[in-house]
Write a protein that holds these residues in place. Sequence first.
Motif, PDB file in Angstrom:
ATOM      1  N   VAL A   1       0.844  -1.194   0.000  1.00  0.00           N
ATOM      2  CA  VAL A   1       0.000   0.000   0.000  1.00  0.00           C
ATOM      3  C   VAL A   1       0.878   1.243   0.000  1.00  0.00           C
ATOM      4  O   VAL A   1       1.931   1.269   0.638  1.00  0.00           O
ATOM      5  N   LYS A   2       0.451   2.239  -0.769  1.00  0.00           N
ATOM      6  CA  LYS A   2       1.136   3.522  -0.789  1.00  0.00           C
ATOM      7  C   LYS A   2       0.132   4.595  -0.407  1.00  0.00           C
ATOM      8  O   LYS A   2      -1.027   4.541  -0.819  1.00  0.00           O
ATOM      9  N   SER A   3       0.566   5.549   0.386  1.00  0.00           N
ATOM     10  CA  SER A   3      -0.319   6.636   0.800  1.00  0.00           C
ATOM     11  C   SER A   3      -0.528   7.581  -0.375  1.00  0.00           C
ATOM     12  O   SER A   3       0.412   7.979  -1.043  1.00  0.00           O
ATOM     13  N   ARG A   4      -1.780   7.955  -0.592  1.00  0.00           N
ATOM     14  CA  ARG A   4      -2.126   8.869  -1.680  1.00  0.00           C
ATOM     15  C   ARG A   4      -3.097   9.885  -1.109  1.00  0.00           C
ATOM     16  O   ARG A   4      -4.151   9.520  -0.591  1.00  0.00           O
ATOM     17  N   ARG A   5      -2.745  11.166  -1.196  1.00  0.00           N
ATOM     18  CA  ARG A   5      -3.582  12.229  -0.641  1.00  0.00           C
ATOM     19  C   ARG A   5      -4.526  12.746  -1.712  1.00  0.00           C
ATOM     20  O   ARG A   5      -4.093  13.223  -2.758  1.00  0.00           O
ATOM     21  N   ILE A   6      -5.818  12.657  -1.437  1.00  0.00           N
ATOM     22  CA  ILE A   6      -6.832  13.107  -2.398  1.00  0.00           C
ATOM     23  C   ILE A   6      -7.869  13.920  -1.653  1.00  0.00           C
ATOM     24  O   ILE A   6      -8.541  13.416  -0.747  1.00  0.00           O
TER      25      ILE A   6
ATOM     26  N   GLY B   1      -7.832  16.249   0.680  1.00  0.00           N
ATOM     27  CA  GLY B   1      -7.765  16.395   2.127  1.00  0.00           C
ATOM     28  C   GLY B   1      -7.752  15.095   2.893  1.00  0.00           C
ATOM     29  O   GLY B   1      -7.500  15.087   4.090  1.00  0.00           O
ATOM     30  N   ALA B   2      -8.022  13.985   2.234  1.00  0.00           N
ATOM     31  CA  ALA B   2      -8.002  12.690   2.898  1.00  0.00           C
ATOM     32  C   ALA B   2      -6.831  11.867   2.358  1.00  0.00           C
ATOM     33  O   ALA B   2      -6.494  11.958   1.175  1.00  0.00           O
ATOM     34  N   THR B   3      -6.220  11.077   3.214  1.00  0.00           N
ATOM     35  CA  THR B   3      -5.122  10.213   2.796  1.00  0.00           C
ATOM     36  C   THR B   3      -5.621   8.783   2.721  1.00  0.00           C
ATOM     37  O   THR B   3      -6.167   8.264   3.693  1.00  0.00           O
ATOM     38  N   TYR B   4      -5.464   8.175   1.552  1.00  0.00           N
ATOM     39  CA  TYR B   4      -5.911   6.803   1.334  1.00  0.00           C
ATOM     40  C   TYR B   4      -4.702   5.884   1.201  1.00  0.00           C
ATOM     41  O   TYR B   4      -3.679   6.279   0.639  1.00  0.00           O
ATOM     42  N   GLN B   5      -4.844   4.668   1.690  1.00  0.00           N
ATOM     43  CA  GLN B   5      -3.832   3.636   1.482  1.00  0.00           C
ATOM     44  C   GLN B   5      -4.214   2.893   0.207  1.00  0.00           C
ATOM     45  O   GLN B   5      -5.146   2.103   0.197  1.00  0.00           O
ATOM     46  N   VAL B   6      -3.509   3.192  -0.874  1.00  0.00           N
ATOM     47  CA  VAL B   6      -3.855   2.637  -2.180  1.00  0.00           C
ATOM     48  C   VAL B   6      -2.995   1.406  -2.455  1.00  0.00           C
ATOM     49  O   VAL B   6      -1.758   1.495  -2.413  1.00  0.00           O
ATOM     50  N   PRO B   7      -3.616   0.250  -2.712  1.00  0.00           N
ATOM     51  CA  PRO B   7      -2.820  -0.939  -3.023  1.00  0.00           C
ATOM     52  C   PRO B   7      -2.212  -0.852  -4.423  1.00  0.00           C
ATOM     53  O   PRO B   7      -2.894  -0.468  -5.377  1.00  0.00           O
ATOM     54  N   VAL B   8      -0.926  -1.172  -4.523  1.00  0.00           N
ATOM     55  CA  VAL B   8      -0.238  -1.192  -5.815  1.00  0.00           C
ATOM     56  C   VAL B   8       0.561  -2.479  -5.920  1.00  0.00           C
ATOM     57  O   VAL B   8       1.002  -3.040  -4.916  1.00  0.00           O
ATOM     58  N   GLU B   9       0.758  -2.941  -7.159  1.00  0.00           N
ATOM     59  CA  GLU B   9       1.562  -4.142  -7.374  1.00  0.00           C
ATOM     60  C   GLU B   9       3.031  -3.800  -7.188  1.00  0.00           C
ATOM     61  O   GLU B   9       3.451  -2.680  -7.439  1.00  0.00           O
ATOM     62  N   VAL B  10       3.799  -4.783  -6.754  1.00  0.00           N
ATOM     63  CA  VAL B  10       5.225  -4.591  -6.512  1.00  0.00           C
ATOM     64  C   VAL B  10       6.001  -5.257  -7.649  1.00  0.00           C
ATOM     65  O   VAL B  10       5.772  -6.425  -7.961  1.00  0.00           O
ATOM     66  N   LYS B  11       6.926  -4.503  -8.263  1.00  0.00           N
ATOM     67  CA  LYS B  11       7.773  -5.081  -9.306  1.00  0.00           C
ATOM     68  C   LYS B  11       8.720  -6.099  -8.675  1.00  0.00           C
ATOM     69  O   LYS B  11       9.019  -6.037  -7.477  1.00  0.00           O
ATOM     70  N   THR B  12       9.216  -7.024  -9.474  1.00  0.00           N
ATOM     71  CA  THR B  12      10.041  -8.117  -8.964  1.00  0.00           C
ATOM     72  C   THR B  12      11.289  -7.615  -8.241  1.00  0.00           C
ATOM     73  O   THR B  12      11.614  -8.089  -7.156  1.00  0.00           O
ATOM     74  N   ASP B  13      11.997  -6.645  -8.832  1.00  0.00           N
ATOM     75  CA  ASP B  13      13.226  -6.135  -8.218  1.00  0.00           C
ATOM     76  C   ASP B  13      12.941  -5.512  -6.860  1.00  0.00           C
ATOM     77  O   ASP B  13      13.652  -5.760  -5.879  1.00  0.00           O
ATOM     78  N   ARG B  14      11.905  -4.692  -6.800  1.00  0.00           N
ATOM     79  CA  ARG B  14      11.555  -4.057  -5.532  1.00  0.00           C
ATOM     80  C   ARG B  14      11.090  -5.106  -4.513  1.00  0.00           C
ATOM     81  O   ARG B  14      11.407  -5.019  -3.335  1.00  0.00           O
ATOM     82  N   GLY B  15      10.347  -6.115  -4.982  1.00  0.00           N
ATOM     83  CA  GLY B  15       9.902  -7.183  -4.091  1.00  0.00           C
ATOM     84  C   GLY B  15      11.074  -7.926  -3.469  1.00  0.00           C
ATOM     85  O   GLY B  15      11.069  -8.217  -2.273  1.00  0.00           O
ATOM     86  N   HIS B  16      12.103  -8.217  -4.289  1.00  0.00           N
ATOM     87  CA  HIS B  16      13.286  -8.881  -3.757  1.00  0.00           C
ATOM     88  C   HIS B  16      14.006  -7.991  -2.759  1.00  0.00           C
ATOM     89  O   HIS B  16      14.487  -8.461  -1.728  1.00  0.00           O
ATOM     90  N   PHE B  17      14.076  -6.689  -3.061  1.00  0.00           N
ATOM     91  CA  PHE B  17      14.723  -5.747  -2.143  1.00  0.00           C
ATOM     92  C   PHE B  17      14.001  -5.731  -0.795  1.00  0.00           C
ATOM     93  O   PHE B  17      14.628  -5.804   0.264  1.00  0.00           O
TER      94      PHE B  17
END
Length: 156
Positions: free
Chosen positions: A75-80, A82-98
């Motif tokens: 999840v990444k925080s996204r401000r829309i 005045g409210a901050t939402y935890q938006v689910p995003v897919e993780v790329k393989t390199d970042r996932g390994h990191f």
Amino acid sequence: MRRRRAERREAAADPKYRSKILGKFVNMVMERGKKSVAETIVYGALDEIKQKMPDKEALEVFTQALDNARPLLEVKSRRIGGATYQVPVEVKTDRGHFIAMRWIRDFARQQKGRSMGEKLAAEIMQAYNKEGAAIKKRDDTHRMAEANKAFAHYKW
């Protein structure tokens, strides 16, 4: 005008197994630039894995443990508006390994009473067997992403 994008440098493979991902892990374990100490710790952990699992190749156990601990969603925080939402995003393989390497390293460091090589070996073997703190952290991350699936349309 913005400057050009920085070129991605390829990580050097480790000297013993000639594996790039293991070279990255050695760099991640390293503290204060002491690479030879980090290599000793990581290779000691792999030797211990080889002793406790003689029928399996230590590098294969490590890569499988990374794949098991790798998150597919985060999840990444996204401000829309005045409210901050935890938006689910897919993780790329390199970042996932990191992320998986960081979790394994951090949870090994948190343990007390043994050498870092032993703690690292234990954490890697637990991740290989789909148990332990790194796998729990991955499941928590997936659960959080699943709970916030309603905000997936805010993906950017």
